[in-house]
Design an enzyme around this catalytic site. Structure first.
Site, PDB file in Angstrom:
ATOM      1  CB  SER A  80      -0.953   0.009   1.198  1.00  0.00           C
ATOM      2  OG  SER A  80      -2.089  -0.782   0.932  1.00  0.00           O
ATOM      3  CG  MET A  81       4.270   2.021   2.208  1.00  0.00           C
ATOM      4  SD  MET A  81       5.795   1.414   2.957  1.00  0.00           S
ATOM      5  CE  MET A  81       6.892   2.775   2.640  1.00  0.00           C
TER       6      MET A  81
END
Length: 260
Positions: free
Chosen positions: A27-28
Site C-alpha cells: 500500500s505504500m
C-alpha cells in the site's frame, strides 16, 4: 547520514538483509499514484470535482448495495445519489468495495475471473461491474479507490501507468530501483514476503509476480528503502527534491490536510 540493514531478507536461508534489497511496497504504492494524479491536477488536466465517468465511462450510473438480511445475497441495490468524483477517489470515499461489505464477495469473484494477462484497465472494469458498498462521499473504505486513480492517470496522460510514473516521478527523483517489475538481474535482491498469522509467527507468503503487466496503483510497486526515502523527502521538502519540483507547496498541503 547513516544507512545499515538489520535482520534477514530470507528467514529460511538466513540471508542477511542488505541496504539495497528490494521490497514489495504494497500500500505504500498509493501515495506515489496520488502524487501522479495531483501533478495532472496542477496542469489543469483534471479537477477534483470531475465525475469519474468523465474518464472511466464504466462508472456511469453506479448502484449501491444496501444490506437486507432477507434478500438474495443479503443485500438490495439502489441507485447512487450522485456520481463518484475524483476527490472521492483521493480520500477513499468512493464507495468502491475492497474485500468486505455487501459487495466484497462479488468483487472477489469478478477479480478471480480476470485472465492471467489482464491489465489495469481490466481490473478497474471489474471494480465498476459490482455495486458500491456505500453512497459516494459518505463512508471511508481504504484500498480500491487508488486502482481507479491509476487508470484515470493512464486515460488522461495517454501512457501506461508504469511509463508515466517512471518519467514523471522515478527518474526525476533518482529512484532507480522502483517499478512494477523487477529485472532478472535484480531479483537476487528481493526480500522475501511474509505474513503474520495468530500463534504461527511469520509465514512465507506467495511470491508476487516480478514481470506483471498488471500495474496496480494501489499495491503493485517494488522499491528500496533508499529510493522510497527520496520520495518521502520530496514530500517533506514541499514538493521538490535535488532541484526537481514535482508539486507545489500548496498541493502538498492539500494532499496532507484532513478532508472531513
Amino acid at each position: 547520514v547513516r544507512l545499515e540493514a538489520q535482520g534477514y531478507a530470507d528467514l529460511e536461508s538466513k540471508r542477511a538483509m542488505r541496504p539495497d534489497d528490494i521490497f514489495a511496497l504494497a500500500s505504500m504504492t498509493k501515495p506515489i499514484a496520488t502524487v501522479g494524479l495531483l501533478m495532472l491536477l496542477e496542469e489543469e488536466r483534471v479537477l477534483l470535482s470531475d465525475p469519474v465517468e468523465k474518464y472511466l465511462p464504466e462508472f456511469r450510473n453506479p448502484k449501491v448495495a444496501v444490506p437486507k438480511s432477507d434478500a438474495p445475497g443479503g443485500y438490495v441495490t439502489v441507485p447512487a445519489e450522485r456520481s463518484i468524483t475524483i476527490h472521492d477517489l483521493l480520500i477513499h470515499r468512493s464507495g468502491m468495495p475492497t474485500t468486505g461489505g455487501p459487495a466484497g464477495a462479488l468483487l472477489a469473484e469478478a477479480i478471480r475471473k480476470l485472465p492471467a494477462d489482464a491489465v489495469l484497465a481490466d481490473r478497474v472494469k471489474a471494480y465498476a461491474s459490482v455495486p458500491l458498498n456505500s453512497q459516494p462521499g459518505t463512508k471511508w473504505e481504504y484500498g480500491a479507490s487508488t486502482e481507479a486513480i491509476g487508470r484515470v492517470i493512464e486515460v488522461i496522460s495517454g501512457q501506461p501507468l508504469d511509463v508515466y510514473l517512471r518519467d514523471r516521478i522515478f527518474q526525476p527523483l533518482g529512484m532507480t530501483d522502483t517499478g512494477f517489475t523487477v529485472p532478472a538481474e535484480k531479483r537476487s535482491r528481493l526480500a522475501v514476503l511474509y505474513s503474520a498469522a495468530l500463534d504461527q509467527g511469520l509465514t512465507r507468503a506467495q511470491p508476487l509476480a516480478t514481470d506483471t503487466r498488471m500495474f496496480s496503483a494501489a499495491s503493485g510497486l517494488f522499491s528500496t528503502a533508499s529510493d522510497y526515502v527520496r520520495f518521502c523527502q520530496m514530500l517533506l521538502n514541499g514538493g521538490t527534491f535535488e532541484g526537481h519540483r514535482l508539486l507545489s507547496r500548496k498541493t502538498i498541503e492539500l494532499m496532507t490536510a484532513r478532508h472531513s
